[in-house]
Design an enzyme around this catalytic site. Structure first.
Site, PDB file in Angstrom:
ATOM      1  N   LYS A  13       0.854  -1.138   0.098  1.00 42.78           N
ATOM      2  CA  LYS A  13      -0.036   0.065  -0.045  1.00 42.78           C
ATOM      3  C   LYS A  13       0.880   1.355   0.088  1.00 42.78           C
ATOM      4  O   LYS A  13       0.689   2.146  -0.791  1.00 42.78           O
ATOM      5  CB  LYS A  13      -0.895   0.106   1.035  1.00 42.78           C
ATOM      6  N   ARG A  88     -10.143   0.326   8.554  1.00 45.09           N
ATOM      7  CA  ARG A  88      -9.605  -0.770   8.762  1.00 45.09           C
ATOM      8  C   ARG A  88     -10.701  -1.674   9.383  1.00 45.09           C
ATOM      9  O   ARG A  88     -10.464  -2.739  10.074  1.00 45.09           O
ATOM     10  CB  ARG A  88      -8.455  -0.829   9.745  1.00 45.09           C
ATOM     11  N   ARG A 127      12.085  -4.716   5.808  1.00 49.19           N
ATOM     12  CA  ARG A 127      12.249  -3.501   4.964  1.00 49.19           C
ATOM     13  C   ARG A 127      12.788  -2.578   6.017  1.00 49.19           C
ATOM     14  O   ARG A 127      13.044  -2.797   7.242  1.00 49.19           O
ATOM     15  CB  ARG A 127      10.786  -3.106   4.822  1.00 49.19           C
ATOM     16  N   ARG A 161      11.063  -0.417  11.742  1.00 50.26           N
ATOM     17  CA  ARG A 161       9.958   0.079  12.588  1.00 50.26           C
ATOM     18  C   ARG A 161       9.928  -0.894  13.431  1.00 50.26           C
ATOM     19  O   ARG A 161      10.175  -2.379  13.237  1.00 50.26           O
ATOM     20  CB  ARG A 161       8.775  -0.145  11.543  1.00 50.26           C
ATOM     21  N   ARG A 172      -0.543  -8.512  13.442  1.00 48.79           N
ATOM     22  CA  ARG A 172      -1.050  -7.570  12.616  1.00 48.79           C
ATOM     23  C   ARG A 172      -2.060  -8.222  11.337  1.00 48.79           C
ATOM     24  O   ARG A 172      -3.162  -7.746  11.007  1.00 48.79           O
ATOM     25  CB  ARG A 172       0.036  -6.647  11.819  1.00 48.79           C
TER      26      ARG A 172
END
Ligand code: AP5
Length: 215
Positions: A13, A88, A127, A161, A172
């Site tokens: 996204k 969400r 990432r 993160r 998640r």
């Protein structure tokens, strides 16, 4: 134009929203980014959100809907909006309708990035971003051209993160399955959902999104 990019953690996204910002001058409204900025700034919202985010759970509907309403007012009536990570929950989807209506906007597309969950853990845990300019990289898919040096700004410090560890990613994903995936039928019934293969190469995903927006 107002679009939602929908998909589980790591679906791409943020990656695709950044391209739309660059290529079409649309504005990215990422509730994840807004919440991380609030955490960094130590605001009351940030203080409430931090533990919830670190655990991989969802922050309260009222907090994120307020953030989205405020941000929409800030970007002005003419800017195209990309909702990234919002809504969400069914309650957030309902709030978004009201937020858009109050501002004379309506939804054009809900673009679902369809991905294989097994691939997502690697995408998310691999990432990292440049600490100075925020450019995104990945251990396997997108390394800086010169080792340890950001391609964009030359910075040499990178960060990850806190919620990008394997255990939190699984929470998640469970949150996505339980609370976010059920909102797709609501938009499907309104003929707004366009499904895209999010496992394809990033450029192919971008081309598929462009084809939808240009149709
Ligand atoms: P948020 O920041 O929204 O995180 P997320 O939804 O988990 O999404 P990600 O940012 O992890 O993934 P992405 O889909 O943007 O993937 P990306 O493009 O980076 O939310 C974080 C937290 O904030 C939540 O857990 C919650 O606590 C809270 N929150 C946020 N919004 C909320 C809301 N509305 N309500 C309640 N709480 C909320 O891609 C991932 C990696 O894969 C990158 O390295 C990228 O280079 C790579 N990649 C991307 N596309 C491809 C491709 N096609 N092929 C190969 N690699 C690819």
């Amino acid at each position: 134009m107002n679009i939602i990019l929908l998909g589980p953690p790591g679906a791409g996204k943020g990656t695709q929203a950044a391209r739309l910002v660059e290529e079409r001058g649309m504005v990215q409204l990422s509730t994840g980014d807004m919440l991380r900025a609030a955490v960094k700034a130590g605001t009351p919202v940030g203080l409430k959100a931090k533990a919830v985010m670190d655990a991989g759970q969802l922050v309260s509907d009222a907090i994120v809907s307020d953030l989205i309403g405020d941000k929409l007012d800030e970007i002005g009536a003419d800017a195209g909006a990309i909702f990234d990570g919002y809504p969400r929950t069914a309650a957030q989807a309902e709030s978004l309708d009201a937020i858009l209506k109050a501002r004379g906007r309506s939804l054009d597309h809900v673009i679902e990035l369809d991905v294989d969950e097994n691939a997502l853990v690697e995408r998310v845990t691999g990432r990292f971003t440049c600490a100075a300019c925020g450019e995104g990289y990945h251990d396997r898919f997108k390394q800086p051209k010169a080792e340890g040096v950001c391609d964009v700004c030359g910075g040499a410090e990178f960060k990850r993160r806190p919620d990008d560890n394997a255990e939190t990613v699984r929470t998640r994903m469970a949150e996505y399955r339980a609370k976010t995936a059920p909102i797709l039928p609501i938009y499907d019934a309104r003929g707004l959902v366009k499904r895209i293969d999010g496992m394809a190469d990033m450029n192919d995903v971008a081309a598929s999104i462009s084809a939808i927006l240009d149709a």
